[in-house]
Design a protein around this motif. Structure first.
Motif, short mmCIF file in Angstrom:
data_model
loop_
_atom_site.label_atom_id
_atom_site.label_comp_id
_atom_site.label_asym_id
_atom_site.label_seq_id
_atom_site.Cartn_x
_atom_site.Cartn_y
_atom_site.Cartn_z
N ALA A 23 61.17 -15.47 72.21
CA ALA A 23 61.36 -15.03 70.74
C ALA A 23 62.31 -16.22 70.09
O ALA A 23 61.97 -16.31 68.67
CB ALA A 23 62.23 -13.68 70.86
N CYS A 24 62.98 -16.70 70.49
CA CYS A 24 64.09 -17.83 70.12
C CYS A 24 63.24 -18.90 69.81
O CYS A 24 63.23 -19.54 68.79
CB CYS A 24 65.24 -18.10 71.10
N LYS A 25 62.32 -19.41 70.69
CA LYS A 25 61.36 -20.53 70.30
C LYS A 25 60.47 -20.23 69.28
O LYS A 25 60.44 -20.85 68.28
CB LYS A 25 60.54 -20.74 71.63
N VAL A 26 60.07 -19.20 69.24
CA VAL A 26 59.27 -18.58 68.13
C VAL A 26 59.98 -18.64 66.79
O VAL A 26 59.35 -19.27 65.60
CB VAL A 26 58.35 -17.21 68.05
N LYS A 27 61.20 -18.25 66.61
CA LYS A 27 62.03 -18.27 65.59
C LYS A 27 62.32 -19.61 64.90
O LYS A 27 62.36 -19.96 63.87
CB LYS A 27 63.45 -17.56 65.83
N LYS A 28 62.68 -20.48 66.05
CA LYS A 28 62.93 -21.89 65.66
C LYS A 28 61.78 -22.46 65.18
O LYS A 28 61.67 -23.36 64.06
CB LYS A 28 63.31 -22.80 66.77
N ASN A 29 60.42 -22.35 65.84
CA ASN A 29 59.24 -23.04 65.14
C ASN A 29 59.13 -22.47 63.85
O ASN A 29 58.60 -23.26 62.92
CB ASN A 29 58.05 -22.44 66.04
N ARG A 30 59.25 -21.11 63.40
CA ARG A 30 58.94 -20.45 62.07
C ARG A 30 60.00 -21.26 61.24
O ARG A 30 59.77 -21.55 60.19
CB ARG A 30 59.27 -19.05 62.17
N THR A 31 61.17 -21.66 61.42
CA THR A 31 62.32 -22.06 60.71
C THR A 31 61.61 -23.50 60.31
O THR A 31 61.87 -24.00 59.15
CB THR A 31 63.64 -22.25 61.46
#
Length: 122
Positions: A23-31
Motif C-alpha cells: 500500500a505504501c509503494k502504491v501510494k508513493k507511485n501515485r504521488t
C-alpha cells in the motif's frame, strides 16, 4: 517472553505486513505520477501560452512598424539647416550627415530655407 517475540515476529511477517508495504509503494507511485502529470501540464500550458502570445504579438509589431510617425519642423526667422540639425539630431550623430538627410528628404537643391517652410525631419 520468547513466545511473545516469536508471535510478534510471525505477526510482522504475515500477509498484513506485506499489504501495508504494498500500500505504501502504491501510494508513493501515485504521488510520483501526480507530480509528473502536474509538471507536464505546467510545461504544456507555458508552451501554448507562449505560442499564442508570439503569434498574436507579431501582428501588432508589424502594424506599429508599418507607419512610422513623420515629424515636421516649421522654419522660423534666422533658422538654418545647420541650427535645425543641431537641435534635432541624435546625440553623437554627425551634423553634416543630418543636414544631407534634411536636404534629400525635403528635395532641397541647396541650403536656402524660408520662414514658415515646413521641413520633414529624418
Amino acid at each position: 517472553m520468547y513466545q511473545n517475540s516469536q508471535m510478534l515476529a510471525q505477526y510482522n511477517h504475515g500477509p498484513t505486513a506485506v499489504s501495508i508495504d504494498h500500500a505504501c509503494k502504491v501510494k508513493k507511485n501515485r504521488t510520483y505520477v501526480r507530480v509528473v502529470v502536474f509538471i507536464i501540464s505546467v510545461i504544456l500550458l507555458l508552451f501554448v501560452g507562449g505560442t499564442v502570445s508570439a503569434w498574436v504579438g507579431n501582428g501588432d509589431a508589424h502594424a506599429k512598424g508599418a507607419a512610422p510617425v513623420q515629424v515636421y519642423v516649421v522654419v522660423h526667422q534666422g533658422d538654418t539647416l545647420w541650427s535645425i540639425a543641431s537641435s534635432h539630431a541624435a546625440k553623437g550623430q554627425d551634423l553634416r550627415e543630418y543636414v544631407f538627410q534634411l536636404k534629400k528628404l525635403n528635395n532641397l537643391k541647396n541650403v536656402t530655407i524660408y520662414e514658415g517652410q515646413k521641413l520633414l525631419l529624418p
